[in-house]
Design a protein around this motif. Structure first.
Motif, short mmCIF file in Angstrom:
data_model
loop_
_atom_site.label_atom_id
_atom_site.label_comp_id
_atom_site.label_asym_id
_atom_site.label_seq_id
_atom_site.Cartn_x
_atom_site.Cartn_y
_atom_site.Cartn_z
N LEU A 77 5.27 -13.09 -14.68
CA LEU A 77 5.47 -14.18 -15.65
C LEU A 77 5.60 -15.52 -14.95
N VAL A 78 6.31 -15.57 -13.85
CA VAL A 78 6.44 -16.81 -13.10
C VAL A 78 5.07 -17.24 -12.55
N ALA A 79 4.32 -16.27 -12.03
CA ALA A 79 2.99 -16.58 -11.49
C ALA A 79 2.06 -17.08 -12.59
N ALA A 80 2.12 -16.45 -13.78
CA ALA A 80 1.26 -16.86 -14.88
C ALA A 80 1.66 -18.24 -15.38
N ALA A 81 2.95 -18.51 -15.49
CA ALA A 81 3.41 -19.83 -15.93
C ALA A 81 2.95 -20.92 -14.96
N ALA A 82 2.95 -20.60 -13.67
CA ALA A 82 2.53 -21.56 -12.65
C ALA A 82 1.02 -21.68 -12.55
N ALA A 134 -5.67 -26.42 -15.62
CA ALA A 134 -4.90 -27.66 -15.60
C ALA A 134 -3.41 -27.34 -15.52
N LEU A 135 -2.65 -28.29 -14.97
CA LEU A 135 -1.20 -28.15 -14.85
C LEU A 135 -0.81 -26.86 -14.12
N SER A 136 -1.63 -26.47 -13.18
CA SER A 136 -1.35 -25.25 -12.42
C SER A 136 -0.78 -25.60 -11.05
#
Length: 308
Positions: A77-82, A134-136
């Protein structure tokens, strides 16, 4: 049409928020390891998870497996959010993780509620989309995408599809209420009785506003009228995608409805409130514009330094 002006940044906002909400949901839930101590007969895999074979659940519902699953889920989840790459792998893996997490909770609940349905649908559409463009994390470090520019519709589709899915959850709830209960559900004392029962249940919030309202006949009448109005707007929910005027009126009914259920029944679908702000307002696009303006100011400031 909703999200006609949305671009990759708006989809990036949705990606970050959706997976951040799941992180909060996992951290705020009871430890999954509690499921290992429950009788196996109480668990019934919901939805598509029922297709998984019994040996899978025998292994999955062990304490060691659940500990490892929780840790891996949070990492995903942290990786996907980032927006970590390759997102075409990270995104679907994170979605499968939350599908198992949600199914585990619902499988032991004894009934199939609609909590987090809208969030699940939004997560699916984000997971299969180019949401890391974007925003990654990669872009924030100055990385560049090797893919050619995509048509604007590629970024709009996940936003519109998520909004449609969320609106359909309201439509189905309102329609089933009318089909099953008919006019009687609004004219009878079904609503006051349900409010009283829900208020007497012990919950984390324990609001008691219903008892005050139910003690006054005029307020009971207003509750029933509000229930009828809310149901009408629920049934008409898909129109919110098409007409801005109706969308504003719809939000003016549905958002207060969620807070009303919190105060009167101790039920609060906070995930839906977050999605309503993301999917039925200009918030993602405005955040996209704000981030873009901030980056342009940053580049300008850097370029104006002496010796640069």
């Amino acid at each position: 049409m909703l999200h006609n002006q949305a671009g990759p940044g708006a989809l990036g906002v949705l990606r970050i928020t959706v997976f951040a909400v799941w992180i909060l949901a996992v951290l705020g839930s009871l430890p999954l390891t509690l499921a290992a101590g429950l009788p196996r007969e109480l668990f019934e895999a919901p939805g598509v998870l029922a297709l998984l074979p019994e040996p899978f659940w025998e292994v999955f519902l062990r304490e060691t497996t659940l500990v490892a699953f929780t840790a891996l889920l949070l990492v995903a989840l942290v990786a996907a959010a980032a927006g970590a790459g390759p997102f075409s792998i990270v995104g679907p893996l994170a979605f499968l993780g939350v599908l198992l997490f949600d199914g585990l909770q619902k499988g032991f609940a004894g009934y199939f509620n609609h909590n987090q349905f809208g969030l699940l649908y939004a997560t699916f559409f984000v997971a299969i989309s180019p949401a890391a463009d974007a925003l990654s994390l990669e872009r924030s470090r100055g990385g560049q995408s090797s893919r050619p520019p995509r048509p604007p519709g590629v970024y709009r589709f996940p936003l519109v599809a998520s909004a449609l899915a969320l609106s359909l959850t309201y439509f189905l709830v309102g329609s089933s209420r009318v089909a099953i209960g008919g006019w009687e559900i609004f004219a009878s004392d079904a609503l006051p009785g349900h409010l009283a029962l829900r208020t007497m249940e012990h919950t984390a919030t324990n609001f008691r506003l219903s008892f005050l309202l139910l003690a006054h006949a005029p307020l009971v009448f207003l509750l029933k009228a509000g229930f009828l109005v809310t149901t009408v707007f629920e049934v008409l929910s898909p129109l919110a995608l098409l007409r801005r005027g109706f969308r504003l009126a719809w939000l003016g009914v549905i958002v207060p409805f969620h807070f009303a259920t919190l105060l009167t029944m101790n039920i609060f679908f906070w995930e839906n409130v977050v999605l309503l702000a993301l999917l039925f307002t200009d918030l993602p696009r405005r955040v996209e514009e704000w981030v873009g303006a901030g980056r342009r100011r940053g580049r300008g400031a850097t370029g104006s330094r002496p010796g640069q």
